[in-house]
Design a protein around this motif. Structure first.
Motif, PDB file in Angstrom:
ATOM      1  N   GLY A   1      -8.627  10.881  -6.475  1.00  0.00           N
ATOM      2  CA  GLY A   1      -7.235  10.897  -6.017  1.00  0.00           C
ATOM      3  C   GLY A   1      -6.781   9.517  -5.566  1.00  0.00           C
ATOM      4  N   GLY A   2      -7.670   8.810  -4.879  1.00  0.00           N
ATOM      5  CA  GLY A   2      -7.352   7.457  -4.422  1.00  0.00           C
ATOM      6  C   GLY A   2      -7.146   6.494  -5.580  1.00  0.00           C
ATOM      7  N   VAL A   3      -7.977   6.630  -6.619  1.00  0.00           N
ATOM      8  CA  VAL A   3      -7.838   5.758  -7.798  1.00  0.00           C
ATOM      9  C   VAL A   3      -6.473   5.995  -8.456  1.00  0.00           C
ATOM     10  CG1 VAL A   3      -8.713   5.320 -10.136  1.00  0.00           C
ATOM     11  CG2 VAL A   3     -10.313   5.544  -8.234  1.00  0.00           C
ATOM     12  N   ILE A   4      -6.080   7.272  -8.574  1.00  0.00           N
ATOM     13  CA  ILE A   4      -4.774   7.597  -9.181  1.00  0.00           C
ATOM     14  C   ILE A   4      -3.642   6.997  -8.332  1.00  0.00           C
ATOM     15  CG2 ILE A   4      -3.196   9.511  -9.717  1.00  0.00           C
ATOM     16  CD1 ILE A   4      -5.796  11.169 -10.343  1.00  0.00           C
ATOM     17  N   TRP A   5      -3.760   7.105  -7.008  1.00  0.00           N
ATOM     18  CA  TRP A   5      -2.755   6.545  -6.092  1.00  0.00           C
ATOM     19  C   TRP A   5      -2.664   5.022  -6.267  1.00  0.00           C
ATOM     20  CZ3 TRP A   5      -2.763   8.148  -0.190  1.00  0.00           C
ATOM     21  CH2 TRP A   5      -1.568   7.719   0.395  1.00  0.00           C
ATOM     22  N   LEU A   6      -3.843   4.368  -6.310  1.00  0.00           N
ATOM     23  CA  LEU A   6      -3.866   2.903  -6.477  1.00  0.00           C
ATOM     24  C   LEU A   6      -3.241   2.480  -7.801  1.00  0.00           C
ATOM     25  CD1 LEU A   6      -7.459   2.250  -5.134  1.00  0.00           C
ATOM     26  CD2 LEU A   6      -5.379   1.178  -4.235  1.00  0.00           C
ATOM     27  N   LEU A   7      -3.563   3.224  -8.872  1.00  0.00           N
ATOM     28  CA  LEU A   7      -2.998   2.877 -10.185  1.00  0.00           C
ATOM     29  C   LEU A   7      -1.480   3.095 -10.200  1.00  0.00           C
ATOM     30  CD1 LEU A   7      -5.764   4.224 -12.618  1.00  0.00           C
ATOM     31  CD2 LEU A   7      -5.237   1.836 -12.063  1.00  0.00           C
ATOM     32  N   SER A   8      -1.010   4.108  -9.442  1.00  0.00           N
ATOM     33  CA  SER A   8       0.436   4.338  -9.346  1.00  0.00           C
ATOM     34  C   SER A   8       1.113   3.136  -8.689  1.00  0.00           C
ATOM     35  CB  SER A   8       0.733   5.598  -8.522  1.00  0.00           C
ATOM     36  OG  SER A   8       0.068   6.691  -9.059  1.00  0.00           O
ATOM     37  N   LEU A   9       0.503   2.631  -7.603  1.00  0.00           N
ATOM     38  CA  LEU A   9       1.067   1.452  -6.925  1.00  0.00           C
ATOM     39  C   LEU A   9       1.019   0.231  -7.843  1.00  0.00           C
ATOM     40  CD1 LEU A   9      -0.409   1.757  -3.301  1.00  0.00           C
ATOM     41  CD2 LEU A   9       1.956   2.131  -4.004  1.00  0.00           C
ATOM     42  N   TRP A  10      -0.088   0.106  -8.575  1.00  0.00           N
ATOM     43  CA  TRP A  10      -0.233  -1.013  -9.513  1.00  0.00           C
ATOM     44  C   TRP A  10       0.851  -0.929 -10.595  1.00  0.00           C
ATOM     45  CZ3 TRP A  10      -2.630  -1.018 -14.683  1.00  0.00           C
ATOM     46  CH2 TRP A  10      -2.839  -2.305 -15.188  1.00  0.00           C
ATOM     47  N   GLY A  11       1.115   0.297 -11.092  1.00  0.00           N
ATOM     48  CA  GLY A  11       2.173   0.497 -12.090  1.00  0.00           C
ATOM     49  C   GLY A  11       3.539   0.094 -11.539  1.00  0.00           C
ATOM     50  N   LEU A  12       3.812   0.479 -10.288  1.00  0.00           N
ATOM     51  CA  LEU A  12       5.083   0.086  -9.652  1.00  0.00           C
ATOM     52  C   LEU A  12       5.177  -1.433  -9.546  1.00  0.00           C
ATOM     53  CD1 LEU A  12       5.418   2.648  -6.697  1.00  0.00           C
ATOM     54  CD2 LEU A  12       6.886   2.492  -8.712  1.00  0.00           C
ATOM     55  N   ALA A  13       4.047  -2.070  -9.162  1.00  0.00           N
ATOM     56  CA  ALA A  13       4.029  -3.535  -9.024  1.00  0.00           C
ATOM     57  C   ALA A  13       4.273  -4.207 -10.372  1.00  0.00           C
ATOM     58  CB  ALA A  13       2.695  -3.987  -8.427  1.00  0.00           C
ATOM     59  N   LEU A  14       3.675  -3.651 -11.431  1.00  0.00           N
ATOM     60  CA  LEU A  14       3.856  -4.236 -12.761  1.00  0.00           C
ATOM     61  C   LEU A  14       5.319  -4.200 -13.194  1.00  0.00           C
ATOM     62  CD1 LEU A  14       0.874  -2.933 -14.968  1.00  0.00           C
ATOM     63  CD2 LEU A  14       1.226  -5.233 -14.061  1.00  0.00           C
ATOM     64  N   ARG A  15       6.028  -3.124 -12.781  1.00  0.00           N
ATOM     65  CA  ARG A  15       7.452  -2.979 -13.163  1.00  0.00           C
ATOM     66  C   ARG A  15       8.381  -3.671 -12.158  1.00  0.00           C
ATOM     67  NH1 ARG A  15       8.876   2.978 -13.919  1.00  0.00           N
ATOM     68  NH2 ARG A  15       7.287   3.349 -12.370  1.00  0.00           N
ATOM     69  N   GLY A  16       7.795  -4.402 -11.214  1.00  0.00           N
ATOM     70  CA  GLY A  16       8.601  -5.135 -10.238  1.00  0.00           C
ATOM     71  C   GLY A  16       9.233  -4.260  -9.180  1.00  0.00           C
ATOM     72  N   LYS A  17       8.691  -3.038  -9.010  1.00  0.00           N
ATOM     73  CA  LYS A  17       9.269  -2.107  -8.031  1.00  0.00           C
ATOM     74  C   LYS A  17       8.443  -2.018  -6.757  1.00  0.00           C
ATOM     75  CE  LYS A  17      11.721   0.722 -11.392  1.00  0.00           C
ATOM     76  NZ  LYS A  17      11.865   2.030 -12.033  1.00  0.00           N
ATOM     77  N   LEU A  18       7.551  -2.984  -6.551  1.00  0.00           N
ATOM     78  CA  LEU A  18       6.752  -3.015  -5.320  1.00  0.00           C
ATOM     79  C   LEU A  18       6.804  -4.432  -4.771  1.00  0.00           C
ATOM     80  CD1 LEU A  18       4.708  -0.998  -3.786  1.00  0.00           C
ATOM     81  CD2 LEU A  18       2.933  -2.435  -4.773  1.00  0.00           C
ATOM     82  N   GLY A  19       7.291  -4.567  -3.563  1.00  0.00           N
ATOM     83  CA  GLY A  19       7.395  -5.885  -2.939  1.00  0.00           C
ATOM     84  C   GLY A  19       7.007  -5.819  -1.488  1.00  0.00           C
ATOM     85  N   PRO A  20       7.184  -6.918  -0.753  1.00  0.00           N
ATOM     86  CA  PRO A  20       6.790  -6.928   0.659  1.00  0.00           C
ATOM     87  C   PRO A  20       7.532  -5.881   1.489  1.00  0.00           C
ATOM     88  CG  PRO A  20       7.991  -8.927   0.061  1.00  0.00           C
ATOM     89  CD  PRO A  20       7.686  -8.215  -1.209  1.00  0.00           C
ATOM     90  N   GLN A  21       8.739  -5.506   1.051  1.00  0.00           N
ATOM     91  CA  GLN A  21       9.479  -4.450   1.768  1.00  0.00           C
ATOM     92  C   GLN A  21       8.773  -3.092   1.651  1.00  0.00           C
ATOM     93  OE1 GLN A  21      10.451  -5.917  -1.017  1.00  0.00           O
ATOM     94  NE2 GLN A  21      10.992  -4.325  -2.489  1.00  0.00           N
ATOM     95  N   ASP A  22       7.868  -2.972   0.660  1.00  0.00           N
ATOM     96  CA  ASP A  22       7.128  -1.712   0.455  1.00  0.00           C
ATOM     97  C   ASP A  22       5.689  -1.807   0.959  1.00  0.00           C
ATOM     98  OD1 ASP A  22       9.310  -0.571  -1.088  1.00  0.00           O
ATOM     99  OD2 ASP A  22       8.698  -1.940  -2.692  1.00  0.00           O
ATOM    100  N   SER A  23       5.407  -2.803   1.807  1.00  0.00           N
ATOM    101  CA  SER A  23       4.001  -3.013   2.201  1.00  0.00           C
ATOM    102  C   SER A  23       3.434  -1.804   2.944  1.00  0.00           C
ATOM    103  CB  SER A  23       3.862  -4.272   3.053  1.00  0.00           C
ATOM    104  OG  SER A  23       4.563  -4.132   4.245  1.00  0.00           O
ATOM    105  N   LEU A  24       4.312  -1.017   3.593  1.00  0.00           N
ATOM    106  CA  LEU A  24       3.801   0.162   4.294  1.00  0.00           C
ATOM    107  C   LEU A  24       3.204   1.170   3.303  1.00  0.00           C
ATOM    108  CD1 LEU A  24       3.531   1.408   7.149  1.00  0.00           C
ATOM    109  CD2 LEU A  24       5.564   2.746   6.611  1.00  0.00           C
ATOM    110  N   LYS A  25       3.799   1.254   2.096  1.00  0.00           N
ATOM    111  CA  LYS A  25       3.241   2.162   1.072  1.00  0.00           C
ATOM    112  C   LYS A  25       1.815   1.742   0.724  1.00  0.00           C
ATOM    113  CE  LYS A  25       7.649   3.122  -1.224  1.00  0.00           C
ATOM    114  NZ  LYS A  25       8.486   2.802  -2.401  1.00  0.00           N
TER     115      LYS A  25
END
Lengths: 201, 110
Positions: A151-175
């Protein structure tokens, strides 16, 4: 409404509760507290039945400590990569943030791979969920842990996918921080399992 | 008032260790893990001493990850209470189950 009250209303974050803490982070810590009791029950059951199987295979006949030491080390180092990912996202270094997030997921997947190999090997040696008390308690305990890692690996890959699409930034650091809390938790559970199940004679 | 509130929130959630601290903690964790595994191969080490050492080492590793990687050392006491309370309960559950089943690690089993 006074000016100060209006300003307070304008800056109020709906996720910040009366304790001054973010509700999402508090929720994750409360969840991890409940997970302590979940894994505590499984570890307690394993230890209570330890040495009470009426037939083999027994732990000392079957557990491969060198192999599991490598997988334990892999999971431990993934925790380091997780904090490096969080630190990179917080300082808006998304290039390294993406690298660390992906490598954390990769090490997690490596750990799951080790576990799949181990389970498969044990079944071939005659240890299944139904074989004896050791098989039942071992597979339930380590299997639930492996499911948590997956489950953790899937969660991490989801965050990585968001980062790749430019949808994860310092404003999302809590996620990233909340995902990190979960990831470190599965690591500390393995620290306990590795010692109590594998290392203690 | 709003400033004080925002300050409290940022103090509670923003303070993390520097990257150098994370690296030092990781090195310590790796060294402890190596010692744990090496201890298994020390000839003539009494089982009681080995079990005690392994449990102490794992508690230290557990505490290091929680304090530094999970930032609980720098975070609010409320979060620490939310985690440590159930953790103590979990330890009590383990000890109670082992007592019920006469399954202590260091003592002969009934």
């Amino acid at each position: 409404m006074s000016g100060a009250q209006e300003a307070a209303h304008a800056v109020h974050d709906p996720n910040i509760g009366t304790t001054g803490l973010d509700n999402r982070k508090m929720g994750m810590w409360a969840f991890l507290g409940s997970e302590c009791m979940f894994f505590g029950s499984l570890i307690g059951t394993y230890l209570s039945y330890k040495g009470k199987s009426v037939s083999g295979p027994t732990p000392h006949e079957i557990l491969n400590i060198p192999l599991t030491s490598i997988s334990a080390f892999v999971l431990l180092m993934s925790s380091l990569l997780m904090v490096l990912a969080l630190a990179a996202v917080q300082r808006n270094d998304m290039r390294w943030g993406k690298v660390w997030l992906f490598l954390t997921a990769l090490l997690g997947a490596g750990f799951v791979g080790f576990q799949i190999y181990e389970f498969n090997h044990f079944v071939h040696l005659g240890l299944t969920l139904q074989t004896n008390l050791f098989g039942t308690t071992f597979f339930v305990l380590t299997g639930f842990h492996g499911a948590h890692v997956t489950g953790g690996v899937i969660w991490l890959l989801s965050l990585w996918g968001l980062a790749l699409r430019g949808k994860l930034g310092p404003q999302d650091s809590l996620k990233v921080e909340i995902c990190g809390l979960y990831w470190h938790f599965v690591d500390i559970v393995w620290i306990a399992i590795f010692t109590l199940v594998y290392l203690i004679p | 008032m709003a400033d004080a509130h925002a300050h409290t929130a940022s103090h509670a959630e923003g303070a993390h260790a520097p990257v150098a601290t994370y690296l030092r903690v990781a090195v310590v964790l790796a060294i402890i893990t190596a010692i744990e595994i090496a201890a298994l191969y020390v000839p003539g080490l009494p089982t009681a001493a080995l079990v005690t050492a392994l449990i102490v080492f794992s508690v230290v590793k557990f505490a290091l990850v929680v304090a530094f990687f999970m930032h609980l050392r720098y975070d609010s006491k409320v979060l620490a209470a939310l985690f440590v309370g159930p953790l103590m309960l979990a330890c009590a559950i383990i000890l109670a189950l082992m007592a019920l089943f006469s399954a202590f690690l260091l003592l002969p089993r009934a």
